[in-house]
Design a protein around this motif. Structure first.
Motif, PDB file in Angstrom:
ATOM      1  N   ILE A 168       0.843  -1.190   0.000  1.00  0.00           N
ATOM      2  CA  ILE A 168       0.000   0.000   0.000  1.00  0.00           C
ATOM      3  C   ILE A 168       0.881   1.244   0.000  1.00  0.00           C
ATOM      4  CG2 ILE A 168      -1.648   1.352   1.364  1.00  0.00           C
ATOM      5  CD1 ILE A 168      -2.832  -1.263   2.336  1.00  0.00           C
ATOM      6  N   ASN A 169       1.979   1.163   0.737  1.00  0.00           N
ATOM      7  CA  ASN A 169       2.910   2.279   0.848  1.00  0.00           C
ATOM      8  C   ASN A 169       4.313   1.710   0.999  1.00  0.00           C
ATOM      9  OD1 ASN A 169       4.138   4.746   1.259  1.00  0.00           O
ATOM     10  ND2 ASN A 169       2.600   5.474   2.732  1.00  0.00           N
ATOM     11  N   GLY A 170       5.241   2.175   0.184  1.00  0.00           N
ATOM     12  CA  GLY A 170       6.600   1.671   0.247  1.00  0.00           C
ATOM     13  C   GLY A 170       6.827   0.536  -0.729  1.00  0.00           C
ATOM     14  N   GLY A 171       8.010  -0.090  -0.658  1.00  0.00           N
ATOM     15  CA  GLY A 171       8.368  -1.185  -1.549  1.00  0.00           C
ATOM     16  C   GLY A 171       9.320  -2.149  -0.878  1.00  0.00           C
ATOM     17  N   LYS A 172       9.735  -3.174  -1.634  1.00  0.00           N
ATOM     18  CA  LYS A 172      10.541  -4.237  -1.033  1.00  0.00           C
ATOM     19  C   LYS A 172      11.939  -3.773  -0.641  1.00  0.00           C
ATOM     20  CE  LYS A 172      12.358  -6.349  -5.285  1.00  0.00           C
ATOM     21  NZ  LYS A 172      12.419  -7.616  -6.061  1.00  0.00           N
ATOM     22  N   GLU A 173      12.370  -2.622  -1.174  1.00  0.00           N
ATOM     23  CA  GLU A 173      13.677  -2.104  -0.773  1.00  0.00           C
ATOM     24  C   GLU A 173      13.728  -1.767   0.720  1.00  0.00           C
ATOM     25  OE1 GLU A 173      11.042   1.241  -2.035  1.00  0.00           O
ATOM     26  OE2 GLU A 173      11.676  -0.660  -2.960  1.00  0.00           O
ATOM     27  N   ALA A 174      12.559  -1.673   1.366  1.00  0.00           N
ATOM     28  CA  ALA A 174      12.517  -1.374   2.802  1.00  0.00           C
ATOM     29  C   ALA A 174      13.233  -2.445   3.612  1.00  0.00           C
ATOM     30  CB  ALA A 174      11.066  -1.256   3.263  1.00  0.00           C
ATOM     31  N   LEU A 175      13.233  -3.688   3.124  1.00  0.00           N
ATOM     32  CA  LEU A 175      13.885  -4.769   3.866  1.00  0.00           C
ATOM     33  C   LEU A 175      15.402  -4.679   3.809  1.00  0.00           C
ATOM     34  CD1 LEU A 175      11.701  -7.921   3.058  1.00  0.00           C
ATOM     35  CD2 LEU A 175      11.771  -6.588   5.159  1.00  0.00           C
ATOM     36  N   ALA A 176      15.930  -3.880   2.893  1.00  0.00           N
ATOM     37  CA  ALA A 176      17.384  -3.741   2.794  1.00  0.00           C
ATOM     38  C   ALA A 176      17.952  -2.877   3.912  1.00  0.00           C
ATOM     39  CB  ALA A 176      17.769  -3.163   1.438  1.00  0.00           C
ATOM     40  N   GLN A 177      17.088  -2.160   4.621  1.00  0.00           N
ATOM     41  CA  GLN A 177      17.538  -1.280   5.692  1.00  0.00           C
ATOM     42  C   GLN A 177      17.401  -1.992   7.039  1.00  0.00           C
ATOM     43  OE1 GLN A 177      16.154   2.911   5.156  1.00  0.00           O
ATOM     44  NE2 GLN A 177      14.853   2.021   3.541  1.00  0.00           N
ATOM     45  N   PRO A 178      18.472  -2.101   7.819  1.00  0.00           N
ATOM     46  CA  PRO A 178      18.398  -2.784   9.121  1.00  0.00           C
ATOM     47  C   PRO A 178      17.423  -2.079  10.060  1.00  0.00           C
ATOM     48  CG  PRO A 178      20.684  -2.446   8.443  1.00  0.00           C
ATOM     49  CD  PRO A 178      19.824  -1.639   7.514  1.00  0.00           C
ATOM     50  N   ASN A 179      16.969  -2.839  11.024  1.00  0.00           N
ATOM     51  CA  ASN A 179      16.050  -2.331  12.048  1.00  0.00           C
ATOM     52  C   ASN A 179      14.807  -1.690  11.429  1.00  0.00           C
ATOM     53  OD1 ASN A 179      17.751  -3.128  14.182  1.00  0.00           O
ATOM     54  ND2 ASN A 179      18.989  -1.289  13.886  1.00  0.00           N
ATOM     55  N   SER A 180      14.242  -2.396  10.472  1.00  0.00           N
ATOM     56  CA  SER A 180      13.028  -1.938   9.808  1.00  0.00           C
ATOM     57  C   SER A 180      11.889  -2.888  10.105  1.00  0.00           C
ATOM     58  CB  SER A 180      13.249  -1.865   8.288  1.00  0.00           C
ATOM     59  OG  SER A 180      14.273  -0.960   7.973  1.00  0.00           O
ATOM     60  N   ILE A 181      10.682  -2.349  10.044  1.00  0.00           N
ATOM     61  CA  ILE A 181       9.502  -3.179  10.213  1.00  0.00           C
ATOM     62  C   ILE A 181       8.474  -2.791   9.149  1.00  0.00           C
ATOM     63  CG2 ILE A 181       8.484  -1.641  11.950  1.00  0.00           C
ATOM     64  CD1 ILE A 181       7.282  -4.186  13.257  1.00  0.00           C
ATOM     65  N   LEU A 182       7.841  -3.788   8.561  1.00  0.00           N
ATOM     66  CA  LEU A 182       6.794  -3.589   7.569  1.00  0.00           C
ATOM     67  C   LEU A 182       5.496  -4.118   8.170  1.00  0.00           C
ATOM     68  CD1 LEU A 182       9.568  -3.784   5.975  1.00  0.00           C
ATOM     69  CD2 LEU A 182       8.196  -4.494   4.010  1.00  0.00           C
ATOM     70  N   LEU A 183       4.471  -3.280   8.216  1.00  0.00           N
ATOM     71  CA  LEU A 183       3.201  -3.647   8.833  1.00  0.00           C
ATOM     72  C   LEU A 183       2.178  -4.032   7.774  1.00  0.00           C
ATOM     73  CD1 LEU A 183       2.797  -0.726  11.415  1.00  0.00           C
ATOM     74  CD2 LEU A 183       4.020  -2.879  11.713  1.00  0.00           C
ATOM     75  N   THR A 184       1.278  -4.936   8.121  1.00  0.00           N
ATOM     76  CA  THR A 184       0.107  -5.154   7.277  1.00  0.00           C
ATOM     77  C   THR A 184      -0.897  -4.042   7.554  1.00  0.00           C
ATOM     78  OG1 THR A 184      -0.873  -6.588   8.943  1.00  0.00           O
ATOM     79  CG2 THR A 184       0.403  -7.651   7.192  1.00  0.00           C
ATOM     80  N   GLU A 185      -1.818  -3.854   6.641  1.00  0.00           N
ATOM     81  CA  GLU A 185      -2.783  -2.761   6.752  1.00  0.00           C
ATOM     82  C   GLU A 185      -3.587  -2.859   8.047  1.00  0.00           C
ATOM     83  OE1 GLU A 185      -6.383  -0.727   4.094  1.00  0.00           O
ATOM     84  OE2 GLU A 185      -5.652  -2.735   3.624  1.00  0.00           O
ATOM     85  N   VAL A 220       3.942  -0.316   4.358  1.00  0.00           N
ATOM     86  CA  VAL A 220       2.683  -0.948   4.757  1.00  0.00           C
ATOM     87  C   VAL A 220       2.238  -1.892   3.631  1.00  0.00           C
ATOM     88  CG1 VAL A 220       0.267  -0.614   5.377  1.00  0.00           C
ATOM     89  CG2 VAL A 220       1.996   1.009   6.173  1.00  0.00           C
ATOM     90  N   LEU A 221       1.967  -3.130   3.984  1.00  0.00           N
ATOM     91  CA  LEU A 221       1.537  -4.136   3.022  1.00  0.00           C
ATOM     92  C   LEU A 221       0.027  -4.313   3.073  1.00  0.00           C
ATOM     93  CD1 LEU A 221       4.213  -6.729   4.068  1.00  0.00           C
ATOM     94  CD2 LEU A 221       4.079  -5.850   1.754  1.00  0.00           C
ATOM     95  N   GLU A 222      -0.539  -4.741   1.972  1.00  0.00           N
ATOM     96  CA  GLU A 222      -1.931  -5.175   2.016  1.00  0.00           C
ATOM     97  C   GLU A 222      -2.050  -6.392   2.931  1.00  0.00           C
ATOM     98  OE1 GLU A 222      -3.441  -5.983  -1.857  1.00  0.00           O
ATOM     99  OE2 GLU A 222      -3.215  -3.916  -2.568  1.00  0.00           O
ATOM    100  N   GLY A 244      -4.558   3.875  13.769  1.00  0.00           N
ATOM    101  CA  GLY A 244      -5.809   4.378  13.209  1.00  0.00           C
ATOM    102  C   GLY A 244      -5.605   4.812  11.763  1.00  0.00           C
ATOM    103  N   GLU A 245      -6.056   6.006  11.426  1.00  0.00           N
ATOM    104  CA  GLU A 245      -5.928   6.503  10.061  1.00  0.00           C
ATOM    105  C   GLU A 245      -4.644   7.297   9.845  1.00  0.00           C
ATOM    106  OE1 GLU A 245      -7.954   5.621   7.683  1.00  0.00           O
ATOM    107  OE2 GLU A 245      -9.112   4.452   9.151  1.00  0.00           O
ATOM    108  N   GLU A 246      -3.779   7.379  10.863  1.00  0.00           N
ATOM    109  CA  GLU A 246      -2.509   8.095  10.718  1.00  0.00           C
ATOM    110  C   GLU A 246      -1.576   7.357   9.762  1.00  0.00           C
ATOM    111  OE1 GLU A 246      -0.552   9.026  14.361  1.00  0.00           O
ATOM    112  OE2 GLU A 246      -2.425   9.391  15.430  1.00  0.00           O
ATOM    113  N   ASP A 247      -0.707   8.113   9.107  1.00  0.00           N
ATOM    114  CA  ASP A 247       0.319   7.516   8.256  1.00  0.00           C
ATOM    115  C   ASP A 247       1.451   7.006   9.149  1.00  0.00           C
ATOM    116  OD1 ASP A 247       2.098   6.729   6.348  1.00  0.00           O
ATOM    117  OD2 ASP A 247       2.529   8.744   5.573  1.00  0.00           O
ATOM    118  N   PRO A 248       1.703   5.690   9.170  1.00  0.00           N
ATOM    119  CA  PRO A 248       2.711   5.164  10.098  1.00  0.00           C
ATOM    120  C   PRO A 248       4.141   5.232   9.571  1.00  0.00           C
ATOM    121  CG  PRO A 248       1.664   3.358   8.938  1.00  0.00           C
ATOM    122  CD  PRO A 248       1.007   4.618   8.439  1.00  0.00           C
ATOM    123  N   ILE A 249       4.332   5.539   8.300  1.00  0.00           N
ATOM    124  CA  ILE A 249       5.667   5.507   7.707  1.00  0.00           C
ATOM    125  C   ILE A 249       6.592   6.484   8.428  1.00  0.00           C
ATOM    126  CG2 ILE A 249       7.022   5.797   5.599  1.00  0.00           C
ATOM    127  CD1 ILE A 249       5.106   3.447   5.545  1.00  0.00           C
ATOM    128  N   GLY A 250       7.760   5.971   8.834  1.00  0.00           N
ATOM    129  CA  GLY A 250       8.756   6.785   9.526  1.00  0.00           C
ATOM    130  C   GLY A 250       8.630   6.767  11.030  1.00  0.00           C
TER     131      GLY A 250
END
Length: 817
Positions: A138-155, A190-192, A163-169
């Motif tokens: 939904i937001n972002g791409g797979k390159e996010a996993l290349a950065q250490p200490n990262s987390i990708l959330l499902t919707e 953020v993933l579907e 809630g409806e806030e943008d969680p990126i960053g």
């Protein structure tokens, strides 16, 4: 001509509303049942096919043999395989490792509120995860996993936290004390939500930094993606050399470790491994459901043929006139075909209405959603169209052929000779219906009995009235380290024991119903280590008594050992179950007591353990799996993951409230969760229970449609014997004698059908029951009971018809030509 066929067909059906209604209802129910089953089958067989080039993705599995006996067959593998396998297999395009953890996750929203949840589907992955799998963003791409200490959330999780806030960053914490996890992570994407037909069901992806992995611990799931066109069999032949290359330095006889490539698309239905990352389906169940769908359709169309044959007798003069004026057999067959086509079309309309009406019930029964896929996918509508045409043609063929074969002069006189071939065909169709009905009744009884057996069988442990509370995280609750945390845990236990309705509290590293993923390379003292990993279960001293596990030899843990955690010999005490006694090669339980096991950590330091007792085997997982060899150690606070609290049966809400109050007093930041252990354990049988419910419902529909057919056959028999019945009635025959006259032929057919159904049912149930390591035997009482039930239904239907005939004026039947 076509218009004339349709017009005559419509008028004929409208004139015979009663006949048409029975046929349409039977076909409608049969086709609706088939549509539901096909939806279920497509959903189950479509798992993981949404990934790009899913046919090239495989899981690397691991198995181990002892003395040529398979002792482990696991979906989990060595964590070092992911980082190394691509180097040794040039045909592999990408490889990735997954570690699954239960974690407490917490985040702060823009209002400064901190929310935290216990998430059981947190996947720790490497940067290559999204090179193997395809999940939509939904937001972002797979390159996010290349950065250490990262987390990708499902919707769903993103909305749950922000809630409806943008969680990126934004930053969030992920904690699991027992796994040594205490991370502060940045949300990169953020993933579907994960599709329902995925065996990977994570809520978030965590990546830290690349690590080389271990060849000693089996703690990760490894997946590889081959280049298109790769011969996977050739790659498989290289696995033994790969194993020896990396495991050869660890132990003698490492050839008992075997790796294999398992196709991704086969995991959900065909995998029969331990330590699966999620609950799988069962391929046999899917085939059984396809069989039921076919049987239901066969019954529906057999009914249609029988009822059409009956009603065609009323149209004898029409057919005779058509033949007299030169109508050919082909034209008659076309006329009946269009009548059948209209009936089938209306039957499909009824089926669609039934699907819409009972859609929510079906979704509740199967746990799958009947979405737009159901209405738009050609894989459903093309077979449905073919069914409409082929079914209509075949079901109209026999009645048309039967009437067109008669002598027109005889038909016009009202004489309808019933040849032996026609009688034989009808009897075969009736026998087929009875075979299906009796087989389905036997299957329903046996499936119910097997499921009940698994839930009620003594598995060697008493889980009743045990409430499980997941333990909090140390780092989340205390800034004073593990010692203070352990004191809080003891305080929590002590406060609960003051409550009179709480009978016991025990802490442990796991609970029954979970895979024991904590494994160690134990060996008998001074024995050669063959790199075998054994399950470890850390328990409080009350565990054995609270769960009523029988002691076979020696003694068990007691609370005095907690403070010292050592025996007078200076060795750490352990218990074994009977399966572990056999796995370590001890002659018997008594001979194992007093012996020693050793374990070496990653730094080469050896630890020694003294076996103080042996306890009786209990099923850590479901009865479908063999008993796991387990080494039991005393919990020391560092391995506590769960509390099991045994409560009295009365005042249950008050007991739960007391547990929650005490938990929040001792661990105010951690979320409170609880569940009943017996219900949790029985969730392992969810797929089996679901299949049992589905089978019962659709078997019931098949039997109902058979009853319609039996009703039609009764009408046909009474039509044939109308004069005979009338004469007998005039001569004083009773209702019971008329019933005997009508039913005697059906009894013979039911007995014949029973003999065939019994053989087929025995074979089919043997195939089904082979999937259970602990199973019931074939109960032949069910076979006899199924036949009795069918006979009873036949008596009811034919009895009702006999009563109706008894009310009719016999003179009308006698006067008829």
């Amino acid at each position: 001509m076509l218009k004339n066929y349709l017009k005559v067909a419509w008028r004929t059906l409208f004139k015979n509303k009663y006949f048409a209604l029975i046929n349409m209802i039977g076909l409608g129910i049969g086709i609706a049942a088939c549509l539901f089953i096909v939806q279920y089958v497509f959903f189950e067989s479509d798992f993981d096919t949404f990934h790009k080039e899913s046919e090239t993705i495989y899981r690397v599995t691991q198995s181990r043999q002892e003395n040529n006996v398979l002792v482990e067959n696991s979906a989990m593998n060595f964590s070092a395989i992911g980082p190394t396998i691509k180097q040794d297999f040039p045909e592999i395009d990408a490889a990735t490792s997954i570690e699954k953890q239960d974690c407490i996750i917490s985040a702060e929203n823009s209002f400064g509120d901190i929310t935290s949840y216990k998430e059981s589907e947190v996947y720790f992955v490497d940067k290559n995860f999204l090179d193997v799998f395809n999940f939509s963003f939904i937001n972002g791409g797979k390159e996010a996993l290349a950065q250490p200490n990262s987390i990708l959330l499902t919707e769903s999780l993103a909305k749950k936290l922000f809630g409806e806030e943008d969680p990126i960053g934004k930053t969030m914490k992920v904690v699991n004390f027992n796994q040594g996890t205490n991370l502060e992570l940045v949300i990169r994407a953020v993933l579907e939500d994960i599709p329902e037909n995925s065996h990977l069901k994570f809520t978030c992806l965590v990546t830290t930094k690349d690590v080389p992995g271990s060849w000693r611990f089996i703690d990760k799931y490894v997946y590889v993606k081959f280049f298109p066109g790769t011969n996977v069999k050739n790659a498989t032949s290289k696995l033994p050399g790969y194993v020896n290359k990396y495991l050869g330095d660890y132990a003698d006889g490492v050839t008992n470790i075997q790796l294999a490539f398992q196709p991704l698309e086969s995991i959900h239905l065909s995998s029969d491994l331990t330590k699966e990352i999620s609950v799988n389906g069962n391929g046999k169940f899917v085939w059984f459901m396809l069989l039921i769908a076919a049987l239901i359709l066969i019954i529906a169309y057999v009914n249609y043929i029988n009822l059409s044959t009956i009603k065609s007798m009323d149209r004898a003069k029409e057919v005779g006139l058509r033949r007299t004026f030169g109508s050919q057999k082909g034209a008659l067959i076309m006329q009946f075909f269009f009548e059948s086509l209209i009936l089938s079309f209306i039957g499909i309309i009824i089926a669609i209405i039934l699907v819409l009406l009972f859609r929510s019930g079906f979704e509740g029964l199967t746990g799958i959603s009947v979405g737009s896929f159901f209405w738009t996918d050609y894989k459903i509508w093309l077979p449905l169209l073919a069914l409409l045409i082929i079914g209509s043609f075949l079901s109209s063929l026999y009645p048309a052929y039967l009437l067109s074969s008669y002598n027109p002069v005889q038909i016009l006189k009202g004489k309808l000779p019933i040849g032996s071939s026609g009688v034989f065909v009808r009897k075969c169709l009736v026998v087929l219906q009875f075979i299906i009905s009796i087989s389905l009744i036997i299957g329903t009884f046996t499936i119910y009995k097997q499921l009940k057996f698994m839930q009620e069988k003594d598995i060697g442990i008493n889980m009743e009235r045990n409430i499980v509370v997941p333990a909090p995280s140390n780092n989340f609750e205390s800034q004073m380290g593990g010692r203070n945390f352990y004191q809080k845990m003891q305080s929590f236990r002590a406060s609960l024991m003051e409550y009179p309705d709480i009978e016991g509290v025990v802490s442990a590293s796991s609970i029954p119903g979970l895979d024991l993923n904590w494994t160690r390379p134990y060996k008998r003292k001074n024995a050669v280590n063959k790199n075998n990993m054994y399950a470890t279960f850390s328990i409080g001293p009350e565990f054995i008594d609270q769960f009523e596990i029988e002691t076979v030899a020696g003694k068990v843990f007691n609370r005095n050992m907690i403070s010292v955690n050592q025996m007078p010999t200076g060795n750490t005490p352990i218990l074994l179950n009977e399966a572990a006694v056999n796995a370590f090669g001890f002659e018997n339980a008594e001979k194992a007591v007093g012996e020693f096991l050793t374990d070496t950590n990653g730094n080469g330091v050896e630890f020694e353990y003294e076996i103080i007792g042996v306890i009786k085997d209990f099923n850590q997982k479901s009865l479908k799996e063999t008993v796991t060899p387990i080494v039991f150690r005393l919990e020391d606070g560092s391995s506590i993951e769960y509390y099991a609290i045994k409560v009295a049966s009365q005042n249950l809400p008050a007991s739960i409230a007391r547990i929650e109050e005490s938990f929040k007093q001792n661990f105010p930041v951690s979320p409170f969760e609880y569940f009943f252990l017996d219900e949790f354990f029985n969730k392992q049988y969810k797929v089996d229970q679901q299949f049992g419910k589905i089978f019962t419902v659709f078997a019931g529909l098949a039997i109902f449609i058979t009853c319609l057919g039996l009703f039609g056959l009764t009408l046909f028999t009474s039509f044939q014997k109308a004069k005979e019945i009338a004469i007998r009635k005039v001569l004083g025959a009773s209702v019971f004698s008329l019933l005997a006259l009508l039913i005697k032929d059906f009894v013979k057919l039911i007995v014949l059908a029973s003999a065939i159904a019994w053989v087929l049912s025995w074979w089919g149930l043997e195939q089904w029951l082979q999937g259970y390591s602990t199973r019931i035997g074939i109960n032949f009482l069910f076979f006899g009971l199924a036949t009795v039930i069918v006979l009873f239904i036949a008596f009811l239907i034919i009895g009702a018809q006999s009563w109706k005939i008894n009310k009719n004026d016999p003179l009308i039947a006698i006067k008829q030509e």
